[in-house]
Scaffold this active site. Sequence first.
Site: not given
Ligand code: GRF
Length: 206
Positions: A14, A94, A97, A111, A113
């Site tokens: 988070g 994770m 959708l 999103n 990434h």
């Molecule tokens: C991030 O690195 C994002 O790019 C990927 O998942 C991670 C989430 O990190 N999709 P966090 O839970 O916000 O620390």
Amino acid sequence: MKPLRLGVLGSGQGSNVVALAEAIRHGEVPAEVVLGASDLKDAGILLHARERKLPVHVCRQGAFRTKLEPGIERELAGALASAGVDLVVLAGYMRVLKEPLLKKFPGRILNIHPSLLPSFPGLRAWEQALKARVAQTGCTVHWVNETVDGGAVIRQAKVPVNGGDTAESLHARIQEAEHRLLPEVIRDLAIGKIPWPEDPRKDGGR
Ligand code: GRF
């Protein structure tokens, strides 16, 4: 203009939600998080949301690991809609959708990434970048469709790969870039600097 109402979904620690909430608190992003949601009851994102007294939604556990069962995804979409969410933000969510969410929020799900898409979609993108020996990688904010990390790119930030980088050090620098990029993109969507496929706040909102 009314602040953008955000629903934030994640399965991880988070840190992006915290960065976003802090940027909002400092008046840098005209938005409010109206719902924090997760498919995992122990996800850090829920802890952070509860600490900030934000409403949360925890999905019921289902049979699949890579997607939600349609009924469970419908409940999630319903919770987001009841909270009056304008924009759904996936921050480390994770699961792929499916129709219930994509149909309820067409053109209103983004999103973040950890790579410069279209390079290195999928899991542990920073490790993929290290393995491929690229000189730079980064992060991408993109619109979400039914593909994995395949929707239209909104904005990217570059991060150089250093000679001594480990997976951990590279991932940490990418996350720093994410914590700047995500709030910036949401600010620019909120103020109309980035165009929406469909702006939900026009005509009085939904
Ligand atoms: C991030 O690195 C994002 O790019 C990927 O998942 C991670 C989430 O990190 N999709 P966090 O839970 O916000 O620390």
